[in-house]
Scaffold this active site. Structure first.
Site, mmCIF file in Angstrom:
data_model
loop_
_atom_site.group_PDB
_atom_site.id
_atom_site.type_symbol
_atom_site.label_atom_id
_atom_site.label_comp_id
_atom_site.label_asym_id
_atom_site.label_seq_id
_atom_site.Cartn_x
_atom_site.Cartn_y
_atom_site.Cartn_z
ATOM 1 C CB SER A 19 -0.935 -0.039 1.210
ATOM 2 O OG SER A 19 -1.770 1.092 1.244
ATOM 3 C CE1 TYR A 67 -0.149 5.169 -5.860
ATOM 4 C CE2 TYR A 67 -0.135 6.599 -3.939
ATOM 5 C CZ TYR A 67 0.346 5.503 -4.611
ATOM 6 O OH TYR A 67 1.318 4.712 -4.028
ATOM 7 C CE LYS A 120 -0.655 1.948 -3.827
ATOM 8 N NZ LYS A 120 -0.152 0.565 -4.037
#
Length: 269
Positions: free
Chosen positions: A135, A149, A153
């Site tokens: 992660s 993004y 994650k």
């Protein structure tokens, strides 16, 4: 300690390459997956059958399933599966295109899902194994200009926390590695940048700061080996010194805000 068999995605560079080499150097075996043909020729020449080069795109579920099966057939099983493949998409939420958004989630979120789904039946059957999901500190807090993004994650963190509870009874361990800023290709050649809109120039200017020290990916070798060798590995671990104090402040601010609005929350029930 007995040697381990790994499968690592995104193994041709960055953390993936470092961890592949670290595992091989200590006598482990690695199925090294990358989109690039010939990415592991040097390792194959040095380590022979201890390394199995695999070429596949993690967004191709069928190709991922085939690659995992090849690794299991070649080595007789898997002990550690590392979902490392990923990249950064830079752009405000309004700026990113539909295709950029879909591609980001395909690689960073669905890619690990396909690998996890392909590997789990083998790990369950053995009653052991360790899934490592790479992660980021960006999986636990957010900054402007990286919305998609962060979404990828945060999504990885979410399904992985559920996964850990689902597979514990089968003897399968799960860890989220949350690195800070490292000198990988993440913000360099691997990055994708949305076309900038002038309306967000002030936002970008406010976020601009001198480039700080970036960590050495090679320095994570000992850390990843300690995680996979642990009898009781963590569900979450930061790599780097910066994340913990930052996240303490972030979570304290969240709790303060929730408490400040608690009367409204209670009235809504």
């Amino acid at each position: 300690m007995s040697s381990k068999t790994w499968l690592i995605t995104g193994a041709s560079k960055g953390f993936g390459r470092e961890w592949t080499e670290a595992a091989l150097e200590r006598g482990d075996r690695v199925a090294a997956l990358s989109r690039s043909a010939g990415a592991f020729d040097d390792l194959a020449a040095k380590y022979g059958d201890a390394v199995l080069p695999l070429q596949a795109d993690v967004t191709d579920r069928a190709a991922v399933a085939t690659a995992v099966q090849r690794a299991v057939s070649h080595f007789g099983g898997l002990d550690v599966v590392v979902n490392n493949a990923g990249y950064g998409l830079f752009g405000t939420v309004e700026e990113v295109t539909e295709q950029q958004a879909r591609d980001q989630l395909d690689v960073n979120l669905l890619g690990p899902l396909w690998v996890t789904q392909a590997a789990l039946p083998h790990l369950r059957a053995r009653g052991s194994g360790h899934l490592i999901q790479v992660s980021s500190i960006a999986g636990v807090y957010s900054l402007p200009g990286l919305g998609l993004y962060h979404a990828s994650k945060f999504g990885l963190e979410g399904f992985t926390a559920s996964l850990a509870a689902e597979v514990k009874a089968f003897g399968v361990k799960v860890t989220l590695v949350e690195p800070a800023g490292y000198a990988t290709d993440w913000a360099g050649p691997s990055a994708v940048h949305a076309e900038r809109s002038a309306v967000y120039d002030d936002v970008r200017a406010a976020m601009a700061r001198p480039a700080g020290k970036r960590g050495d990916p090679g320095a994570t070798r000992t850390a990843i080996l300690r995680v996979v060798d642990a009898e009781e590995p963590p569900l979450r671990i930061f790599f780097g010194p910066a994340p913990l104090p930052l996240i303490k402040q972030e979570y304290a601010a969240r709790i303060e805000e929730w408490e400040r609005w608690d009367d409204v929350s209670r009235a809504a029930f």
